[in-house]
Design an enzyme around this catalytic site. Structure first.
Site, mmCIF file in Angstrom:
data_model
loop_
_atom_site.group_PDB
_atom_site.id
_atom_site.type_symbol
_atom_site.label_atom_id
_atom_site.label_comp_id
_atom_site.label_asym_id
_atom_site.label_seq_id
_atom_site.Cartn_x
_atom_site.Cartn_y
_atom_site.Cartn_z
ATOM 1 N N ARG A 1 72.454 25.323 -57.982
ATOM 2 C CA ARG A 1 73.302 25.877 -59.052
ATOM 3 C C ARG A 1 74.767 25.971 -58.637
ATOM 4 O O ARG A 1 75.497 26.838 -59.126
ATOM 5 C CB ARG A 1 72.845 27.282 -59.468
ATOM 6 C CG ARG A 1 71.566 27.325 -60.247
ATOM 7 C CD ARG A 1 71.801 26.948 -61.699
ATOM 8 N NE ARG A 1 70.624 26.303 -62.244
ATOM 9 C CZ ARG A 1 69.562 26.944 -62.695
ATOM 10 N NH1 ARG A 1 69.532 28.235 -62.706
ATOM 11 N NH2 ARG A 1 68.531 26.261 -63.150
ATOM 12 N N ARG B 1 77.412 28.923 -63.665
ATOM 13 C CA ARG B 1 78.304 29.870 -64.347
ATOM 14 C C ARG B 1 79.199 30.682 -63.422
ATOM 15 O O ARG B 1 80.172 31.268 -63.872
ATOM 16 C CB ARG B 1 77.469 30.832 -65.204
ATOM 17 C CG ARG B 1 77.058 30.231 -66.507
ATOM 18 C CD ARG B 1 76.028 31.090 -67.173
ATOM 19 N NE ARG B 1 74.875 31.230 -66.303
ATOM 20 C CZ ARG B 1 73.698 31.719 -66.687
ATOM 21 N NH1 ARG B 1 73.545 32.146 -67.899
ATOM 22 N NH2 ARG B 1 72.697 31.793 -65.849
ATOM 23 N N ARG C 1 81.940 24.742 -70.259
ATOM 24 C CA ARG C 1 80.721 25.184 -70.946
ATOM 25 C C ARG C 1 81.034 25.898 -72.272
ATOM 26 O O ARG C 1 80.231 25.873 -73.203
ATOM 27 C CB ARG C 1 79.987 26.089 -69.976
ATOM 28 C CG ARG C 1 78.580 26.430 -70.181
ATOM 29 C CD ARG C 1 77.575 25.372 -70.431
ATOM 30 N NE ARG C 1 76.356 26.094 -70.726
ATOM 31 C CZ ARG C 1 76.077 26.590 -71.916
ATOM 32 N NH1 ARG C 1 76.867 26.374 -72.929
ATOM 33 N NH2 ARG C 1 74.968 27.287 -72.108
ATOM 34 N N ASP D 1 68.928 19.028 -65.903
ATOM 35 C CA ASP D 1 67.978 20.133 -65.883
ATOM 36 C C ASP D 1 66.577 19.562 -65.730
ATOM 37 O O ASP D 1 66.305 18.449 -66.191
ATOM 38 C CB ASP D 1 68.069 20.977 -67.162
ATOM 39 C CG ASP D 1 67.407 22.338 -66.950
ATOM 40 O OD1 ASP D 1 68.085 23.268 -66.494
ATOM 41 O OD2 ASP D 1 66.189 22.439 -67.194
ATOM 42 N N TYR E 1 56.153 25.942 -67.472
ATOM 43 C CA TYR E 1 57.027 26.107 -68.652
ATOM 44 C C TYR E 1 56.343 25.588 -69.905
ATOM 45 O O TYR E 1 56.437 26.189 -70.981
ATOM 46 C CB TYR E 1 58.358 25.371 -68.456
ATOM 47 C CG TYR E 1 59.351 26.162 -67.643
ATOM 48 C CD1 TYR E 1 59.877 27.366 -68.121
ATOM 49 C CD2 TYR E 1 59.785 25.716 -66.395
ATOM 50 C CE1 TYR E 1 60.788 28.094 -67.375
ATOM 51 C CE2 TYR E 1 60.690 26.444 -65.641
ATOM 52 C CZ TYR E 1 61.193 27.637 -66.139
ATOM 53 O OH TYR E 1 62.084 28.358 -65.402
#
Ligand code: CP3
Length: 345
Positions: free
Chosen positions: A23, A27, A36, A72, A149
């Site tokens: 990552r 963010r 973003r 992703d 998931y």
């Protein structure tokens, strides 16, 4: 090329311990947040120029020794016929989760070049943008983590639905894991052929199992993913969290480098894996929210445990937290490079 990272994957010595972060383009970087604000996560992934720009940000800003393709683990599932969203602060959400066997049977097998042309294009644009600076890591989700998931429909703590299917309907579990592992194997191979210099397989949630169940329900499928890279020369990283009790099993599944989290001391993990593989890790991402002295002490402890054995890639045990101060990350990179210079030992 700065080849510290590739050399460490091959357990060769170099001038300093390589460092990169999961990552690292996320963010916590104001430069990422700015982009973003204008584009969704999926838009960035599907626009090769933008993707290349985001992938390269941490190399410019943090001085890390490898770039990881901005993508992703969920992207290839679209090509298999799964509809999903990636929701802020939550992660992937599947519109209709895969509880029943019929839905599992209706999943198609991925065709990487036609289903994900934008990923292959992004790899080639990113390689050009990086030039000879640092290697580019490609990646995919491991079959178990993707299955979790798909079955749960979203992130979970207990993985009850996943385990229920695994234990009570092994036939459907097999069909699902078989389709996922074939698709991910082909996807990784396509990424390598498009130009990535290394790959990482993310089995983020496999630590919810015990070693015996890992052997029965997971190992053959993760092994199948790695088998697609048999003839490719790139290093393969096998990542998981909470895997302290199943490292020999993961090792059997495949990989040249094993990425471990902070729940196990790195020297203990390496001993369990064997010294003929490389190791990656394993600072707790929460440490980066603390003071400089704490960060340095925890980092020095990891580097001291590794000692002068070749084959360590410094990383966190999991992704950087969004609230991490950028300056702490920058200083950590500098500290790892400085502290690990050969003259120290
Ligand atoms: O810098 C990098 O690490 C490269 C890009 C990358 C992303 N996802 C972009 C992303 C990578 C390697 C991933 C892998 C991924 N995605 C994993 C495996 C690694 C892990 O963290 O265990 C998993 C489980 C996912 C699924 C997923 N996507 C999650 C759990 C989340 C976080 C949800 C949140 O908002 O906290 C995402 C969204 C996501 N993927 C973000 C990024 C940078 C953050 C959100 C955003 O920018 O919108």
């Amino acid at each position: 090329m700065n080849n510290r990272f590739i050399r460490a994957c091959r357990r060769e010595r170099s001038d300093a311990t390589p460092v990169w972060f999961m990552r690292q383009a996320g963010r916590f970087l104001p430069e990422y947040r700015k982009i973003r604000n204008q584009h969704s996560l999926i838009d960035i992934c599907k626009n090769p120029e933008l993707c290349a720009e985001v992938t390269t940000l941490p190399v410019d800003i943090l001085d890390v020794d490898a770039a990881i393709l901005f993508a992703d683990i969920m992207l290839p599932l679209e090509g298999m016929g799964v509809k999903f969203d990636i929701t802020d602060g939550v992660g992937p959400v599947i519109s209709s989760s895969l509880g029943d066997p019929e839905r599992v049977h209706s999943l198609s097998t991925l065709e990487p070049d036609s289903d994900l042309p934008y990923v292959m294009e992004a790899i080639s644009v990113t390689k050009k943008l990086l030039g000879s600076r640092v290697p580019l890591i490609g990646f995919c989700g491991a079959p178990f983590t993707l299955a979790s998931y798909l079955i749960e429909g979203h992130a979970t703590r207990d993985f009850v639905k996943t385990k229920k299917l695994m234990y009570n309907d092994p036939e459907t579990w097999h069909v699902l894991m078989d389709k996922l592992s074939t698709s991910m194997g082909m996807y990784l191979k396509a990424q390598v052929d498009a130009g990535v210099d290394a790959v990482q397989v993310f089995d983020s949630w496999v630590g919810c199992l015990n070693p015996a169940d890992y052997r029965t329900y997971v190992l053959p499928y993760s092994q199948h993913v790695f088998s697609y890279l048999r003839d490719r020369a790139v290093p393969r990283i096998h990542f998981g969290t909470g895997t302290a009790t199943m490292l020999p099993e993961m090792r059997q599944a495949g990989g040249d480098v094993f990425s471990v989290d902070w729940r196990i001391p790195i020297d203990v993990a390496w001993q369990k894996l064997g010294y003929d593989v490389a190791i990656q890790g394993n600072l707790d991402p929460a440490v980066l929210l603390g003071e400089g002295d704490l960060i340095k002490a925890k980092t020095a402890d990891i580097l001291n445990r590794v000692g002068n054995r070749a084959g360590h890639i410094f990383n966190l045990g999991h992704g950087i937290l969004p609230e991490t101060p950028k300056e702490n990350v920058r200083q950590l990179v500098e500290f790892v490079h400085e502290y690990s210079k050969p003259e120290r030992i």
